[in-house]
Design an enzyme around this catalytic site. Structure first.
Site, PDB file in Angstrom:
ATOM      1  N   LYS A   1      35.211  28.014  21.815  1.00 27.94           N
ATOM      2  CA  LYS A   1      35.288  26.618  21.421  1.00 27.94           C
ATOM      3  C   LYS A   1      35.529  25.841  22.705  1.00 27.94           C
ATOM      4  O   LYS A   1      36.214  26.342  23.598  1.00 27.94           O
ATOM      5  CB  LYS A   1      36.467  26.392  20.484  1.00 27.94           C
ATOM      6  CG  LYS A   1      36.333  27.093  19.156  1.00 27.94           C
ATOM      7  CD  LYS A   1      37.323  26.467  18.218  1.00 27.94           C
ATOM      8  CE  LYS A   1      37.747  27.441  17.139  1.00 27.94           C
ATOM      9  NZ  LYS A   1      38.852  26.907  16.362  1.00 27.94           N
TER      10      LYS A   1
ATOM     11  N   HIS B   1      39.224  20.766  23.825  1.00 27.64           N
ATOM     12  CA  HIS B   1      39.058  19.399  23.344  1.00 27.64           C
ATOM     13  C   HIS B   1      40.263  18.574  23.742  1.00 27.64           C
ATOM     14  O   HIS B   1      41.188  19.087  24.392  1.00 27.64           O
ATOM     15  CB  HIS B   1      38.842  19.399  21.830  1.00 27.64           C
ATOM     16  CG  HIS B   1      39.935  20.087  21.080  1.00 27.64           C
ATOM     17  ND1 HIS B   1      41.191  19.553  20.986  1.00 27.64           N
ATOM     18  CD2 HIS B   1      39.966  21.277  20.439  1.00 27.64           C
ATOM     19  CE1 HIS B   1      41.951  20.384  20.291  1.00 27.64           C
ATOM     20  NE2 HIS B   1      41.234  21.440  19.963  1.00 27.64           N
TER      21      HIS B   1
ATOM     22  N   HIS C   1      43.803  19.870  23.546  1.00 27.70           N
ATOM     23  CA  HIS C   1      44.309  20.764  24.589  1.00 27.70           C
ATOM     24  C   HIS C   1      44.615  19.999  25.868  1.00 27.70           C
ATOM     25  O   HIS C   1      45.334  20.487  26.731  1.00 27.70           O
ATOM     26  CB  HIS C   1      43.286  21.865  24.898  1.00 27.70           C
ATOM     27  CG  HIS C   1      43.108  22.829  23.762  1.00 27.70           C
ATOM     28  ND1 HIS C   1      41.935  22.929  23.060  1.00 27.70           N
ATOM     29  CD2 HIS C   1      43.968  23.704  23.189  1.00 27.70           C
ATOM     30  CE1 HIS C   1      42.070  23.845  22.113  1.00 27.70           C
ATOM     31  NE2 HIS C   1      43.301  24.334  22.165  1.00 27.70           N
TER      32      HIS C   1
END
Ligand code: ARG
Length: 569
Positions: free
Chosen positions: A124, A127, A130
């Site tokens: 992933k 984003h 984070h």
């Protein structure tokens, strides 16, 4: 500053009979009253005197003892004002002597701080959620390092769980359909999302994914493990690029999978301590005895189908980290949405009777939201990828810089510094538990409470220094008494080391960010009425020393937070 505070403390100890360590000094409620205050209540009690009478008595008794300090009683308080010339000499001398080291210390020598931060998930993209962990954690790592601690930053990457069975099968089937060469993180995300759908919609795929996960869990080398490893490494390479832009590195990258071999040991430890019990087929630790609020939410160690969980891996990681580092503090820089999880972990430690439980802290924080207080989305309305956000802000910074300073030599690198500085500072300037509002224009403003404002202030100070050098000014013996009008700046510079210490102690970089903003404000207020260059040599020298010290402190502070401090912009 410290020299004066020590002298005040010693004089008060002598006059009151208190031990020096018990002489508690505080900031006066109104800064115009003085630099530090001594509340007389406690001493008055032990001397059986009225606090106000004691304050009055002490103010005259101390006059002889403290030559460069004025003591004045205000009710039960004794306020001390350090003579401005003496303060300037001390503080500016110390900053000049210590330079880039000013603000740091060796208080942490021999102690280790473990900081778990950033910790994105494989396949992933990182984003904006984070982003805050990354920025906060890295700032804390720098703060503790400056204080002499050994810091071990750990990236607890999410690389384990049954979903990786699905990802492996997706790679097996569709690898050639996505571009894993140019942008592996995005390619992996696509496959990951496809695998999630396939697990739900296609029983054959689901069975294959389950088998792949079992194969992974078995620890055997082979096609499955190799594919999983390849995906992990490709993701990590993508994350590294973002970290490099933010100037961040972890001492250790240890994904959840790293703790696989230690899970059984962790479970056994709970069993041997007699705190693990079977409930509805699952192995759990009941937590009510350690934390009443958790009576209904036991910690799950193993599900009835035998699989372990996020919490099991975190528990094993904690044991492992304590064994390895004997940490002074273990900080988990993770969003407030995982509050329950960390409370549970601590409750398990409590139930085990581990004395170091108090050293484990969840450093939680609020959300990063768009201007409308909704989740931040990209311009196209999709999930915002961190790198895109950085690109966008840097691009906007470049436009501003081109307009403000057309002659600048390296506008691109300055724009990178300003854009990233804007994002980082915006993230750190408020108490971390509060949500952060992200407004692309506001965070880049050179006038607001922003990183670029401080960077710009720093660059202006650098330019005064340059001009002084070119004009051959500033070499005279400074007349410190001429800095009487710079009291607020001097005390802020003098208190800076305390600010650094407090920011680390409370795991709250906003203490540093707001202190820098206040310094910038006071400095700019002083600067509009005090010319530096072309004055009497002794005045120019003194004012230039203030400029230099302010530049050093703002630069040091910005760098601790993770913002660059260019000399020109
Ligand atoms: N990977 C997790 C997430 O993205 C964060 C991990 C935080 N660290 C930890 N030791 N649990 O939500």
């Amino acid at each position: 500053m410290q020299t004066f505070l020590d002298a005040i403390r010693a004089a008060l100890a002598r006059a009151t009979g208190l031990a020096e360590a018990d002489v508690k000094l505080e900031a006066p409620r109104d800064p115009s009253l003085g630099d530090v205050a001594f509340p007389c209540f406690q001493a008055a009690r032990s001397l059986k005197q009225a606090p106000a009478a004691l304050a009055a008595e002490l103010s005259s008794a101390l006059a002889r003892d403290l030559p460069e300090i004025r003591a004045a009683a205000a009710g039960p308080y004794l306020n001390f004002t350090i003579e401005r010339g003496a303060l300037a000499r001390e503080v500016l001398g110390l900053v000049a002597e210590q330079g880039a080291r000013y603000g740091g210390s060796q208080q942490g020598a021999g102690k280790t701080i473990v900081i778990d931060f950033s910790s994105p998930n494989i396949a992933k993209p990182m984003h904006v959620g984070h982003l805050r962990s990354t920025i906060l954690g890295a700032a804390l790592a720098r703060l503790f390092t400056a204080l002499g601690y050994r810091v071990v930053g750990i990236n607890h990457v999410g690389d384990w769980g049954s979903q990786f069975g699905g990802l492996v099968v997706a790679l097996r089937r569709w690898r050639s359909e996505v571009d894993l060469e140019r942008d592996p993180v995005r390619g992996l995300l696509e496959l990951y999302q496809r695998s999630k759908q396939a697990v739900d919609a296609d029983p054959t795929f689901a069975a294959e994914a389950r088998a792949a996960w079992q194969e992974l869990e078995s620890g055997r080398e082979g096609e499955v493990r190799a594919t999983w490893r390849w995906a992990t490494e490709a993701s990590l390479r993508g994350f590294e690029r973002t970290y490099a832009r933010l100037g961040i590195r972890h001492e250790l990258v240890r994904g959840e999978s790293f703790y696989e071999p230690f899970l059984e040991g962790a479970i056994q430890r709970c069993q041997e301590a007699g705190i693990a019990e079977v409930s509805e087929g699952a192995l759990v630790v009941q937590l009510g005895a350690a934390d009443k609020g958790l009576a209904e939410t036991p910690c799950l160690l193993r599900q009835s189908d035998g699989t372990t969980l996020y919490a099991t891996r975190d528990l094993a990681a904690l044991f492992h980290r304590y064994e390895e580092f004997r940490f002074e503090r273990a900080l988990y820089v993770v969003g407030a949405e995982q509050k329950l999880h960390f409370r549970q972990l601590k409750a398990v430690l409590k139930r085990l009777g581990l004395p170091w439980e108090a050293r484990v802290e969840h450093v939680d924080f609020g959300l990063l939201l768009g201007r409308d207080r909704k989740k931040l989305a990209s311009r196209k309305g999709e999930v915002l990828v961190l790198d895109d956000l950085l690109d966008e802000v840097v691009e906007a910074a470049l436009a501003i810089i081109r307009e403000k300073n057309a002659g600048l030599a390296h506008p691109e690198s300055v724009a990178e510094a300003v854009g990233i500085g804007a994002i980082v500072f915006n993230d750190l300037k408020r108490e971390r538990i509060k949500d952060v509002l992200f407004d692309r224009e506001e965070i880049l403003s050179f006038e607001g409470e922003t990183g670029p404002y401080l960077q710009y202030t720093h660059a202006r100070l650098a330019s005064i220094e340059r001009k002084a050098r070119e004009a051959g000014e500033g070499g005279a013996e400074p007349d410190w008494s001429r800095l009487a009008d710079a009291g607020p700046v001097l005390t802020r510079l003098g208190r800076y080391p305390d600010v650094v210490r407090a920011a680390a102690e409370h795991a709250e970089p906003s203490l540093l960010a707001t202190a820098l903003l206040a310094l910038g404000r006071d400095l700019n207020a002083w600067y509009v009425q005090a010319r530096v260059l072309g004055q009497e040599p002794a005045v120019t020298a003194a004012r230039l020393a203030l400029v230099r010290a302010s530049k050093t402190v703002i630069g040091n502070g910005l760098r601790l937070l993770g913002c660059a401090a260019p000399d020109e912009m």
